[in-house]
Design a protein around this motif. Sequence first.
Motif, PDB file in Angstrom:
ATOM      1  N   GLY A   1      -2.956   4.073   3.027  1.00  0.00           N
ATOM      2  CA  GLY A   1      -4.277   4.248   2.460  1.00  0.00           C
ATOM      3  C   GLY A   1      -5.260   3.157   2.814  1.00  0.00           C
ATOM      4  O   GLY A   1      -6.430   3.433   3.122  1.00  0.00           O
TER       5      GLY A   1
ATOM      6  N   GLN B   1      -1.487   8.067   2.640  1.00  0.00           N
ATOM      7  CA  GLN B   1      -2.406   9.121   2.203  1.00  0.00           C
ATOM      8  C   GLN B   1      -2.899   9.882   3.442  1.00  0.00           C
ATOM      9  O   GLN B   1      -2.308   9.759   4.511  1.00  0.00           O
ATOM     10  CB  GLN B   1      -3.590   8.508   1.428  1.00  0.00           C
ATOM     11  CG  GLN B   1      -3.182   7.864   0.098  1.00  0.00           C
ATOM     12  CD  GLN B   1      -4.364   7.180  -0.585  1.00  0.00           C
ATOM     13  OE1 GLN B   1      -4.784   6.108  -0.163  1.00  0.00           O
ATOM     14  NE2 GLN B   1      -4.885   7.802  -1.624  1.00  0.00           N
TER      15      GLN B   1
ATOM     16  N   THR C   1       0.856  -1.183   0.000  1.00  0.00           N
ATOM     17  CA  THR C   1       0.000   0.000   0.000  1.00  0.00           C
ATOM     18  C   THR C   1       0.894   1.236   0.000  1.00  0.00           C
ATOM     19  O   THR C   1       2.094   1.142  -0.255  1.00  0.00           O
ATOM     20  CB  THR C   1      -0.965  -0.019   1.207  1.00  0.00           C
ATOM     21  OG1 THR C   1      -1.852   1.103   1.134  1.00  0.00           O
ATOM     22  CG2 THR C   1      -0.208   0.031   2.521  1.00  0.00           C
TER      23      THR C   1
ATOM     24  N   ILE D   1     -10.582  10.268   1.900  1.00  0.00           N
ATOM     25  CA  ILE D   1      -9.174   9.873   1.821  1.00  0.00           C
ATOM     26  C   ILE D   1      -8.597  10.596   0.617  1.00  0.00           C
ATOM     27  O   ILE D   1      -9.099  10.456  -0.500  1.00  0.00           O
ATOM     28  CB  ILE D   1      -9.039   8.353   1.667  1.00  0.00           C
ATOM     29  CG1 ILE D   1      -9.620   7.648   2.897  1.00  0.00           C
ATOM     30  CG2 ILE D   1      -7.566   7.956   1.480  1.00  0.00           C
ATOM     31  CD1 ILE D   1      -9.758   6.149   2.746  1.00  0.00           C
TER      32      ILE D   1
END
Length: 291
Positions: free
Chosen positions: A202, A136, A133, A220
């Motif tokens: 994220g 964010q 991943t 997000i």
Amino acid sequence: MKKTLVIVLALALVATGLAPAVAQQPAPLTGTLEKIGQSGTLTIGTRTGSPPFAYVNAKNEWVGFSIDLVEELVKPAIEKKLGKPIKVEKKESTPPTRIPLLSSNAVDLIAGTMTDTRARRESVDFSLTFFVTGAQFLVKKGSPIKGIQNIDGRRIAAQQGSTNARIIREKAPKAQLREFPDQPAAFQALLQGQVDAYTNDGIQLAGLKSKAPNPAQWDIVGDFFSYEPYGMAMRKNDSDFRNVVNVGLMEGIETGKYFEIYDKWFGPKGELPYPMSAAVRQFMIYQVVPK
């Protein structure tokens, strides 16, 4: 004379490799495998509030993707190596405590959301990568924050000891970084308006948003500003244990069991739909070395 002949024949058999084979004794267990063999327990450090990787659900059950990987892939590989059944015991770990827990022998394996980094490899060893991943931000809907490029002067929450906190310091030194011991504490600060955004990987933010009382209230935002390969951490220089953990994961990938577990948590009907890209799937398969 007969005795001499018998001795000569025995020596000849040894020389030609025809003597009866001596049974090879298995190498004695050492390190973590010896510890687990003696106690009958694999103790893992994991999270309590990081859905869907590891968290305590509404039924007060400790569940998640990372926990399933241990229960269904790693545990059977250890049992096969030891030749007997074992149980899995779970202890809470957070970014500041997980390496000390390993170093003090309080846990044998960290299985949660720990990013494999070169700096951390100086203190611990990692399994192969089991999830990929990137970092964010979670913000209230309508926030002016759109990514790492415009967080100067903003109050940004992160978890203590996380790679996200380190990267914020490096890439956005003018941001007001506030560090919290775990994800629930950081999200609580965001709920109460003590910070303007919370940064984490994220996929973890997506899990947090999905469990929030009002998911539509949150966004997000931002492109990935880091690469976060998750691995299971273990004590350094224990190659026998690391090999068994990796064999369990590799066999899970090879047989498809890993992808079944992934689909359970991240598939269309999973806890948090997050389809695996073709590139990530190929990356997972390429980690499997030949038997």
